[in-house]
Write an enzyme that holds these catalytic residues in place. Structure first.
Site, PDB file in Angstrom:
ATOM      1  N   GLU A 182      -0.906   3.424 -60.358  1.00 59.35           N
ATOM      2  CA  GLU A 182      -1.024   4.333 -59.215  1.00 59.35           C
ATOM      3  C   GLU A 182       0.149   4.121 -58.242  1.00 59.35           C
ATOM      4  OE1 GLU A 182      -4.688   5.559 -56.486  1.00 59.35           O
ATOM      5  OE2 GLU A 182      -3.981   3.559 -56.023  1.00 59.35           O
ATOM      6  N   THR A 201     -12.800   4.088 -51.434  1.00 51.90           N
ATOM      7  CA  THR A 201     -12.827   3.861 -49.980  1.00 51.90           C
ATOM      8  C   THR A 201     -14.141   4.337 -49.361  1.00 51.90           C
ATOM      9  OG1 THR A 201     -10.448   4.248 -50.009  1.00 51.90           O
ATOM     10  CG2 THR A 201     -11.510   4.207 -47.850  1.00 51.90           C
ATOM     11  N   THR A 216     -10.059  -0.738 -45.952  1.00 48.12           N
ATOM     12  CA  THR A 216      -9.215  -1.489 -46.875  1.00 48.12           C
ATOM     13  C   THR A 216      -9.953  -2.677 -47.503  1.00 48.12           C
ATOM     14  OG1 THR A 216      -7.371  -0.925 -45.429  1.00 48.12           O
ATOM     15  CG2 THR A 216      -6.983  -2.672 -46.991  1.00 48.12           C
ATOM     16  N   GLY A 256     -13.456   7.311 -56.358  1.00 50.22           N
ATOM     17  CA  GLY A 256     -14.295   6.970 -55.208  1.00 50.22           C
ATOM     18  C   GLY A 256     -14.332   5.474 -54.950  1.00 50.22           C
TER      19      GLY A 256
HETATM   20  C1  LIG Z   1      -5.464  11.986 -47.290  1.00 51.74           C
HETATM   21  C2  LIG Z   1      -6.046  10.748 -47.854  1.00 51.74           C
HETATM   22  C3  LIG Z   1      -6.395  10.710 -49.195  1.00 51.74           C
HETATM   23  C4  LIG Z   1      -7.005   9.588 -49.739  1.00 51.74           C
HETATM   24  N1  LIG Z   1      -7.469   9.612 -51.033  1.00 51.74           N
HETATM   25  C5  LIG Z   1      -8.267   8.606 -51.477  1.00 51.74           C
HETATM   26  C6  LIG Z   1      -8.968   8.707 -52.723  1.00 51.74           C
HETATM   27  O1  LIG Z   1      -8.815   9.692 -53.460  1.00 51.74           O
HETATM   28  N2  LIG Z   1      -9.822   7.712 -53.075  1.00 51.74           N
HETATM   29  C7  LIG Z   1     -10.037   6.614 -52.290  1.00 51.74           C
HETATM   30  O2  LIG Z   1     -10.829   5.749 -52.667  1.00 51.74           O
HETATM   31  N3  LIG Z   1      -9.386   6.479 -51.095  1.00 51.74           N
HETATM   32  C8  LIG Z   1      -8.521   7.449 -50.677  1.00 51.74           C
HETATM   33  N4  LIG Z   1      -7.888   7.346 -49.455  1.00 51.74           N
HETATM   34  C9  LIG Z   1      -8.154   6.172 -48.620  1.00 51.74           C
HETATM   35  C10 LIG Z   1      -6.932   5.294 -48.404  1.00 51.74           C
HETATM   36  O3  LIG Z   1      -6.705   4.516 -49.545  1.00 51.74           O
HETATM   37  C11 LIG Z   1      -7.231   4.473 -47.143  1.00 51.74           C
HETATM   38  O4  LIG Z   1      -7.183   5.368 -46.032  1.00 51.74           O
HETATM   39  C12 LIG Z   1      -6.235   3.371 -46.952  1.00 51.74           C
HETATM   40  O5  LIG Z   1      -6.387   2.427 -47.967  1.00 51.74           O
HETATM   41  C13 LIG Z   1      -6.447   2.693 -45.599  1.00 51.74           C
HETATM   42  O6  LIG Z   1      -7.803   2.406 -45.393  1.00 51.74           O
HETATM   43  P1  LIG Z   1      -8.553   2.864 -44.054  1.00 51.74           P
HETATM   44  O7  LIG Z   1      -8.210   4.286 -43.814  1.00 51.74           O
HETATM   45  O8  LIG Z   1      -9.986   2.542 -44.141  1.00 51.74           O
HETATM   46  O9  LIG Z   1      -7.884   2.013 -42.937  1.00 51.74           O
HETATM   47  P2  LIG Z   1      -8.354   0.559 -42.355  1.00 51.74           P
HETATM   48  O10 LIG Z   1      -8.729  -0.316 -43.478  1.00 51.74           O
HETATM   49  O11 LIG Z   1      -9.399   0.881 -41.319  1.00 51.74           O
HETATM   50  O12 LIG Z   1      -7.038   0.118 -41.692  1.00 51.74           O
HETATM   51  C14 LIG Z   1      -6.487   0.746 -40.525  1.00 51.74           C
HETATM   52  C15 LIG Z   1      -5.126   0.143 -40.234  1.00 51.74           C
HETATM   53  O13 LIG Z   1      -5.269  -1.264 -40.016  1.00 51.74           O
HETATM   54  C16 LIG Z   1      -4.435  -1.996 -40.893  1.00 51.74           C
HETATM   55  N5  LIG Z   1      -5.123  -3.215 -41.332  1.00 51.74           N
HETATM   56  C17 LIG Z   1      -6.412  -3.334 -41.746  1.00 51.74           C
HETATM   57  N6  LIG Z   1      -6.671  -4.618 -42.065  1.00 51.74           N
HETATM   58  C18 LIG Z   1      -5.518  -5.314 -41.865  1.00 51.74           C
HETATM   59  C19 LIG Z   1      -5.145  -6.682 -42.043  1.00 51.74           C
HETATM   60  N7  LIG Z   1      -5.995  -7.608 -42.481  1.00 51.74           N
HETATM   61  N8  LIG Z   1      -3.864  -7.026 -41.736  1.00 51.74           N
HETATM   62  C20 LIG Z   1      -2.988  -6.112 -41.273  1.00 51.74           C
HETATM   63  N9  LIG Z   1      -3.283  -4.810 -41.095  1.00 51.74           N
HETATM   64  C21 LIG Z   1      -4.534  -4.421 -41.394  1.00 51.74           C
HETATM   65  C22 LIG Z   1      -4.155  -1.079 -42.062  1.00 51.74           C
HETATM   66  O14 LIG Z   1      -2.921  -1.389 -42.669  1.00 51.74           O
HETATM   67  C23 LIG Z   1      -4.145   0.285 -41.410  1.00 51.74           C
HETATM   68  O15 LIG Z   1      -2.870   0.588 -40.929  1.00 51.74           O
HETATM   69  C24 LIG Z   1      -7.206   8.446 -48.922  1.00 51.74           C
HETATM   70  C25 LIG Z   1      -6.818   8.467 -47.572  1.00 51.74           C
HETATM   71  C26 LIG Z   1      -6.261   9.607 -47.038  1.00 51.74           C
HETATM   72  C27 LIG Z   1      -5.909   9.617 -45.581  1.00 51.74           C
END
Ligand SMILES: Cc1cc2nc3c(=O)[nH]c(=O)nc-3n(C[C@H](O)[C@H](O)[C@H](O)COP(=O)(O)OP(=O)(O)OC[C@H]3O[C@@H](n4cnc5c(N)ncnc54)[C@H](O)[C@@H]3O)c2cc1C
Length: 385
Positions: A243, A123, A129, A121
């Site tokens: 990972e 995100t 991110t 846990g």
């Molecule tokens: C099916 C699935 C399973 C997952 N499993 C887990 C889990 O078990 N545990 C967990 O903790 N998380 C999990 N995640 C979360 C995953 O790690 C995040 O979705 C991923 O890190 C992206 O974060 P976000 O979705 O909040 O996107 P955001 O942070 O909202 O980003 C959206 C887009 O903007 C881009 N972006 C954001 N900031 C910047 C920047 N400064 N410069 C350039 N580009 C940028 C990103 O690259 C991305 O393409 C999972 C996600 C999915 C979809």
């Protein structure tokens, strides 16, 4: 860079196990979004998910390259390791930073498969991110911490006993260092489900058993704090290389599956009186996908070798993850194109694997964040975020 020969028996054993879980098995589960219990139980019983747990705690004590081989073979066999890959590496934070008592209590049970540590846990919906902006708080109250907040995309939470949770123990403005003030907890979800912990499944484009979780005055024993309070971000970061390497290995396995499937089909499918694979317009994309897969495979091996040597492998783990996720996605797209209309038919499994492998340029770290890492830490460019 060739692989150590002694991994061949492991690869063979994984392939033999996976042969009992053919496309039909995965298709049926995919339709209803059902968790692959039998497959995960078989991998657990065979000891594959305990590969990285040292022998002194009842695991197999295998090196990272063996874990890479296991994950890659699962995917190359058409199966889906996303259902359980976290069981392999999430325990790393506990192994490296847990107390002797915590390790003795949990690791042998995790190795035996009696305790599932599948949920991670980190995100949150508002921070994404930007992990350091997470809002879930843990406040000390006597012998417990009281946890409030929310996580999203907490995969496999419904199929796990334990969750490794990152929460803020000191408000950001009082924490001093930017990365301080976050702590890691090993939450026994069996004790708090319905008592402060609510798990809600999220339906996604593939069968991934992901969820959102809500904490409302959830009480966790202070004994379940991993390492030092406030140091949690460092502990989570220390687990990220493993990972990334293992997810990269999965992508390499996926790419192998797509390339094999496409090459085989292109050799058999006859249109205009000859195999479609005789046309360069069909064979070149397959060859290109193969080259991409091989390049990624080499970087995965390089990252795994550095990891095993205890060397810094941050750049290689990130590059391996990036190359492999791009390679598997390119191979998936190529495979659909090679199959024409049949690429869309459920019974070919291609559309399912296509949906499954799409995830990896986004999670567990998105492409842009890998590129930012390389720009900043390898090329010395200014930090962009
Ligand atoms: C099916 C699935 C399973 C997952 N499993 C887990 C889990 O078990 N545990 C967990 O903790 N998380 C999990 N995640 C979360 C995953 O790690 C995040 O979705 C991923 O890190 C992206 O974060 P976000 O979705 O909040 O996107 P955001 O942070 O909202 O980003 C959206 C887009 O903007 C881009 N972006 C954001 N900031 C910047 C920047 N400064 N410069 C350039 N580009 C940028 C990103 O690259 C991305 O393409 C999972 C996600 C999915 C979809």
């Amino acid at each position: 860079m060739t692989e150590a020969a002694d991994l061949a028996p492991i690869r063979e054993a994984v392939r033999a196990l996976c042969a009992d879980f053919p496309g039909e098995y995965w298709r049926e589960l995919d339709r209803e979004r059902v968790y692959p219990e039998k497959f995960v139980a078989a991998l657990t019983q065979a000891g594959f998910l305990a590969a990285l747990i040292p022998e002194e705690y009842g695991g197999s004590g295998l090196p990272m390259s063996a874990a890479v081989a296991i994950m890659e073979e699962i995917q190359a066999s058409g199966c889906n390791g996303a259902a359980c890959h976290a069981q392999m590496y999430t325990m790393g934070s506990l192994l490296r930073h847990g107390s002797a008592a915590q390790k003795a209590r949990y690791l042998p049970a995790i190795a035996r498969g009696e305790l599932r540590l599948q949920a991670f846990g980190v995100t949150e919906p508002t921070s994404g991110t930007d992990t350091l902006s997470l809002r879930t708080t843990a406040t000390r109250d006597g012998g417990h911490y009281v946890i409030n907040g929310q996580k999203i995309w907490t995969s496999r939470a419904e199929h796990s006993d334990l969750m490794l949770l990152l929460a803020r123990t000191t408000p950001r403005e009082q924490a001093g260092k930017r990365t301080a003030g976050l702590s890691v907890f090993l939450v026994d979800m069996r004790e708090v489900k319905g008592k402060g912990l609510t798990i809600r499944p999220i339906r996604t484009m593939m069968n991934h058993a992901t969820t959102e979780v809500f904490f409302e005055d959830m009480r966790v024993p202070a004994d379940n704090l991993i390492g030092q309070e406030g140091d949690g971000f460092r502990y989570i970061l220390s687990g990220m290389n493993a990972e990334r390497i293992l997810i990269a290995a999965e992508c390499v396995g996926d790419a192998k599956w797509f390339v094999k499937k496409a090459a085989s089909y292109a050799g058999e499918r006859v249109v205009f009186g000859r195999p479609i694979g005789q046309n360069q317009g069909v064979q070149f994309p397959i060859a290109r996908a193969y080259i991409g897969m091989r390049a990624a495979e080499l970087m995965v091996r390089e990252a795994a070798a550095l990891y095993e040597a205890g060397a810094d492998c941050g750049a290689e783990a990130n590059m391996a993850k990036h190359l492999a996720a791009e390679a598997s996605w390119a191979a998936a797209d190529m495979c659909v194109q090679t199959h024409g209309g049949f690429g869309f038919a459920e019974e070919f499994d291609i559309e399912r694997k296509f949906r499954e492998t799409r995830l990896y340029t986004v999670a567990p770290i998105s492409t842009n964040l890998v590129l930012s890492y390389i720009a900043e830490h390898v090329l010395g460019l200014p930090r962009s975020y």
